[in-house]
Design a protein around this motif. Structure first.
Motif, PDB file in Angstrom:
ATOM      1  N   PRO A  68      -6.249 -16.091   2.577  1.00  0.00           N
ATOM      2  CA  PRO A  68      -6.124 -14.752   1.995  1.00  0.00           C
ATOM      3  C   PRO A  68      -6.327 -13.650   3.043  1.00  0.00           C
ATOM      4  CG  PRO A  68      -8.236 -15.704   1.430  1.00  0.00           C
ATOM      5  CD  PRO A  68      -7.477 -16.761   2.173  1.00  0.00           C
ATOM      6  N   VAL A  69      -5.570 -12.567   2.884  1.00  0.00           N
ATOM      7  CA  VAL A  69      -5.719 -11.367   3.708  1.00  0.00           C
ATOM      8  C   VAL A  69      -5.894 -10.195   2.750  1.00  0.00           C
ATOM      9  CG1 VAL A  69      -4.598  -9.844   5.361  1.00  0.00           C
ATOM     10  CG2 VAL A  69      -4.324 -12.296   5.576  1.00  0.00           C
ATOM     11  N   TYR A  70      -6.980  -9.439   2.919  1.00  0.00           N
ATOM     12  CA  TYR A  70      -7.320  -8.367   1.999  1.00  0.00           C
ATOM     13  C   TYR A  70      -7.285  -7.022   2.726  1.00  0.00           C
ATOM     14  CZ  TYR A  70     -10.026  -5.521  -1.235  1.00  0.00           C
ATOM     15  OH  TYR A  70     -10.424  -4.547  -2.081  1.00  0.00           O
ATOM     16  N   SER A  71      -6.777  -6.007   2.047  1.00  0.00           N
ATOM     17  CA  SER A  71      -6.825  -4.644   2.572  1.00  0.00           C
ATOM     18  C   SER A  71      -6.924  -3.677   1.392  1.00  0.00           C
ATOM     19  CB  SER A  71      -5.591  -4.334   3.424  1.00  0.00           C
ATOM     20  OG  SER A  71      -4.436  -4.351   2.627  1.00  0.00           O
ATOM     21  N   GLU A  72      -7.195  -2.416   1.688  1.00  0.00           N
ATOM     22  CA  GLU A  72      -7.300  -1.390   0.659  1.00  0.00           C
ATOM     23  C   GLU A  72      -6.397  -0.225   0.999  1.00  0.00           C
ATOM     24  OE1 GLU A  72     -11.271  -0.140  -0.237  1.00  0.00           O
ATOM     25  OE2 GLU A  72     -11.953  -2.186  -0.609  1.00  0.00           O
ATOM     26  N   THR A  73      -5.981   0.492  -0.033  1.00  0.00           N
ATOM     27  CA  THR A  73      -5.148   1.667   0.180  1.00  0.00           C
ATOM     28  C   THR A  73      -6.021   2.845   0.587  1.00  0.00           C
ATOM     29  OG1 THR A  73      -5.346   2.385  -2.119  1.00  0.00           O
ATOM     30  CG2 THR A  73      -3.499   0.928  -1.570  1.00  0.00           C
ATOM     31  N   GLU A  74      -5.356   3.885   1.036  1.00  0.00           N
ATOM     32  CA  GLU A  74      -6.049   5.142   1.273  1.00  0.00           C
ATOM     33  C   GLU A  74      -6.402   5.743  -0.082  1.00  0.00           C
ATOM     34  OE1 GLU A  74      -6.832   6.541   4.252  1.00  0.00           O
ATOM     35  OE2 GLU A  74      -6.042   4.758   5.253  1.00  0.00           O
ATOM     36  N   ARG A  75      -7.138   6.810  -0.067  1.00  0.00           N
ATOM     37  CA  ARG A  75      -7.483   7.483  -1.327  1.00  0.00           C
ATOM     38  C   ARG A  75      -6.230   8.037  -1.985  1.00  0.00           C
ATOM     39  NH1 ARG A  75     -12.534  11.100   0.844  1.00  0.00           N
ATOM     40  NH2 ARG A  75     -13.941   9.343   1.179  1.00  0.00           N
ATOM     41  N   ILE A  76      -6.100   7.790  -3.275  1.00  0.00           N
ATOM     42  CA  ILE A  76      -4.982   8.309  -4.048  1.00  0.00           C
ATOM     43  C   ILE A  76      -5.584   9.318  -5.035  1.00  0.00           C
ATOM     44  CG2 ILE A  76      -3.123   7.785  -5.653  1.00  0.00           C
ATOM     45  CD1 ILE A  76      -3.096   4.948  -4.477  1.00  0.00           C
ATOM     46  N   TYR A  77      -5.244  10.570  -4.858  1.00  0.00           N
ATOM     47  CA  TYR A  77      -5.789  11.600  -5.716  1.00  0.00           C
ATOM     48  C   TYR A  77      -4.965  11.690  -6.997  1.00  0.00           C
ATOM     49  CZ  TYR A  77      -8.738  12.974  -1.891  1.00  0.00           C
ATOM     50  OH  TYR A  77      -9.672  12.968  -0.901  1.00  0.00           O
ATOM     51  N   GLU A  78      -5.656  11.851  -8.101  1.00  0.00           N
ATOM     52  CA  GLU A  78      -4.995  11.956  -9.400  1.00  0.00           C
ATOM     53  C   GLU A  78      -4.827  13.416  -9.763  1.00  0.00           C
ATOM     54  OE1 GLU A  78      -5.282   9.973 -13.802  1.00  0.00           O
ATOM     55  OE2 GLU A  78      -7.023   9.936 -12.525  1.00  0.00           O
ATOM     56  N   PHE A  79      -3.551  13.878  -9.706  1.00  0.00           N
ATOM     57  CA  PHE A  79      -3.250  15.254 -10.011  1.00  0.00           C
ATOM     58  C   PHE A  79      -2.870  15.445 -11.462  1.00  0.00           C
ATOM     59  CE2 PHE A  79      -2.304  14.926  -5.440  1.00  0.00           C
ATOM     60  CZ  PHE A  79      -3.251  15.832  -4.997  1.00  0.00           C
ATOM     61  N   SER A  80      -2.395  14.408 -12.092  1.00  0.00           N
ATOM     62  CA  SER A  80      -2.002  14.504 -13.501  1.00  0.00           C
ATOM     63  C   SER A  80      -2.546  13.284 -14.241  1.00  0.00           C
ATOM     64  CB  SER A  80      -0.492  14.564 -13.630  1.00  0.00           C
ATOM     65  OG  SER A  80       0.075  13.383 -13.133  1.00  0.00           O
ATOM     66  N   GLN A  81      -2.506  13.356 -15.550  1.00  0.00           N
ATOM     67  CA  GLN A  81      -2.956  12.237 -16.366  1.00  0.00           C
ATOM     68  C   GLN A  81      -1.911  11.134 -16.325  1.00  0.00           C
ATOM     69  OE1 GLN A  81      -5.919  12.023 -17.773  1.00  0.00           O
ATOM     70  NE2 GLN A  81      -6.469  14.042 -16.982  1.00  0.00           N
ATOM     71  N   ARG A  82      -2.374   9.885 -16.285  1.00  0.00           N
ATOM     72  CA  ARG A  82      -1.426   8.750 -16.249  1.00  0.00           C
ATOM     73  C   ARG A  82      -1.094   8.308 -17.629  1.00  0.00           C
ATOM     74  NH1 ARG A  82      -3.448   4.273 -12.363  1.00  0.00           N
ATOM     75  NH2 ARG A  82      -5.475   5.146 -12.337  1.00  0.00           N
TER      76      ARG A  82
ATOM     77  N   ALA B 140       0.830  -1.210   0.000  1.00  0.00           N
ATOM     78  CA  ALA B 140       0.000   0.000   0.000  1.00  0.00           C
ATOM     79  C   ALA B 140       0.864   1.260   0.000  1.00  0.00           C
ATOM     80  CB  ALA B 140      -0.932  -0.008   1.211  1.00  0.00           C
ATOM     81  N   ASN B 141       1.941   1.271   0.789  1.00  0.00           N
ATOM     82  CA  ASN B 141       2.831   2.442   0.798  1.00  0.00           C
ATOM     83  C   ASN B 141       3.461   2.676  -0.564  1.00  0.00           C
ATOM     84  OD1 ASN B 141       2.344   2.979   3.477  1.00  0.00           O
ATOM     85  ND2 ASN B 141       4.142   1.875   4.213  1.00  0.00           N
ATOM     86  N   SER B 142       3.849   1.615  -1.237  1.00  0.00           N
ATOM     87  CA  SER B 142       4.450   1.750  -2.561  1.00  0.00           C
ATOM     88  C   SER B 142       3.429   2.265  -3.579  1.00  0.00           C
ATOM     89  CB  SER B 142       5.016   0.409  -3.012  1.00  0.00           C
ATOM     90  OG  SER B 142       5.571   0.511  -4.283  1.00  0.00           O
ATOM     91  N   LEU B 143       2.211   1.749  -3.519  1.00  0.00           N
ATOM     92  CA  LEU B 143       1.171   2.216  -4.448  1.00  0.00           C
ATOM     93  C   LEU B 143       0.852   3.690  -4.223  1.00  0.00           C
ATOM     94  CD1 LEU B 143      -1.264  -0.830  -4.370  1.00  0.00           C
ATOM     95  CD2 LEU B 143       0.267  -0.174  -6.218  1.00  0.00           C
ATOM     96  N   GLU B 144       0.809   4.110  -2.969  1.00  0.00           N
ATOM     97  CA  GLU B 144       0.515   5.510  -2.667  1.00  0.00           C
ATOM     98  C   GLU B 144       1.690   6.415  -3.029  1.00  0.00           C
ATOM     99  OE1 GLU B 144      -0.549   5.234   1.444  1.00  0.00           O
ATOM    100  OE2 GLU B 144      -2.452   4.267   0.989  1.00  0.00           O
ATOM    101  N   LYS B 145       2.899   5.928  -2.830  1.00  0.00           N
ATOM    102  CA  LYS B 145       4.094   6.722  -3.129  1.00  0.00           C
ATOM    103  C   LYS B 145       4.224   7.005  -4.619  1.00  0.00           C
ATOM    104  CE  LYS B 145       9.135   6.383  -2.670  1.00  0.00           C
ATOM    105  NZ  LYS B 145      10.212   5.515  -2.165  1.00  0.00           N
ATOM    106  N   PHE B 146       3.990   5.991  -5.455  1.00  0.00           N
ATOM    107  CA  PHE B 146       4.153   6.150  -6.897  1.00  0.00           C
ATOM    108  C   PHE B 146       2.824   6.392  -7.613  1.00  0.00           C
ATOM    109  CE2 PHE B 146       7.973   3.749  -5.697  1.00  0.00           C
ATOM    110  CZ  PHE B 146       8.929   4.624  -6.187  1.00  0.00           C
ATOM    111  N   GLU B 147       1.785   6.711  -6.860  1.00  0.00           N
ATOM    112  CA  GLU B 147       0.461   7.068  -7.375  1.00  0.00           C
ATOM    113  C   GLU B 147      -0.114   6.018  -8.311  1.00  0.00           C
ATOM    114  OE1 GLU B 147       0.695  10.971  -9.034  1.00  0.00           O
ATOM    115  OE2 GLU B 147       1.118  11.891  -7.100  1.00  0.00           O
ATOM    116  N   GLY B 148      -0.074   4.768  -7.890  1.00  0.00           N
ATOM    117  CA  GLY B 148      -0.694   3.702  -8.655  1.00  0.00           C
ATOM    118  C   GLY B 148       0.245   2.537  -8.885  1.00  0.00           C
ATOM    119  N   TYR B 149      -0.287   1.516  -9.548  1.00  0.00           N
ATOM    120  CA  TYR B 149       0.497   0.325  -9.860  1.00  0.00           C
ATOM    121  C   TYR B 149       1.146   0.511 -11.209  1.00  0.00           C
ATOM    122  CZ  TYR B 149       1.753  -4.592 -10.079  1.00  0.00           C
ATOM    123  OH  TYR B 149       2.442  -5.769 -10.139  1.00  0.00           O
TER     124      TYR B 149
END
Length: 148
Positions: free
Chosen positions: A134-148, A42-51
């Protein structure tokens, strides 16, 4: 009447107690490790704004450092996941050496979220089997500031 309880019966009770205690301890440590893995992903996904390529590389490095179990070839079949009434397929565009699943959920009000599915692996030495939970979790909200 001093030895009303036989020593064999008492030894059996002690052995069963020790096996149950160490079983709970092993399960607790595995569960904790799985949530630590979810947190790193989750930290990696939030840091780089997505997968993407960058987050995938950091996830691979983090999982290798944590000692998460590597997957065998052809063992990356991630199940589809339901979220708010819709079914989503996993986002696995990049090669991975570990069994984890990442689900991207669509944008709502300018942000998007990811679902993360990892597994607790338990080895049973007496029986010789392995099972996973299985263990499931979700990330915090990731705001999109630019186009991917």
């Amino acid at each position: 009447m001093r030895q009303a309880i036989g020593s064999t019966f008492l030894y059996n009770i002690i052995i069963v107690f020790i096996v149950i205690t160490f079983g709970f301890l092993a399960a607790t440590l595995s569960y904790m490790k799985s949530f630590k893995v979810n947190g790193k992903i989750a930290n990696s996904l939030e840091k780089f704004e997505g997968y993407n390529v960058l987050s995938s590389a950091e996830i691979e490095t983090s999982l290798a450092n944590l000692g998460y179990r590597t997957s065998t070839v052809g063992n990356l079949n991630c199940p589809d996941r339901k979220h708010k009434g819709k079914t989503y397929s996993p986002v696995q565009e990049f090669g991975t050496n570990f069994k984890y699943c990442v689900y991207e959920y669509p944008k709502e009000n300018g942000y998007f979220t990811y679902g993360i599915l990892t597994y607790i692996y338990m080895d049973i030495p007496i029986v010789g089997g392995t099972f996973s939970l299985p263990v499931y979790s979700e990330t915090e909200r990731i705001y999109e500031f630019s186009q991917r």
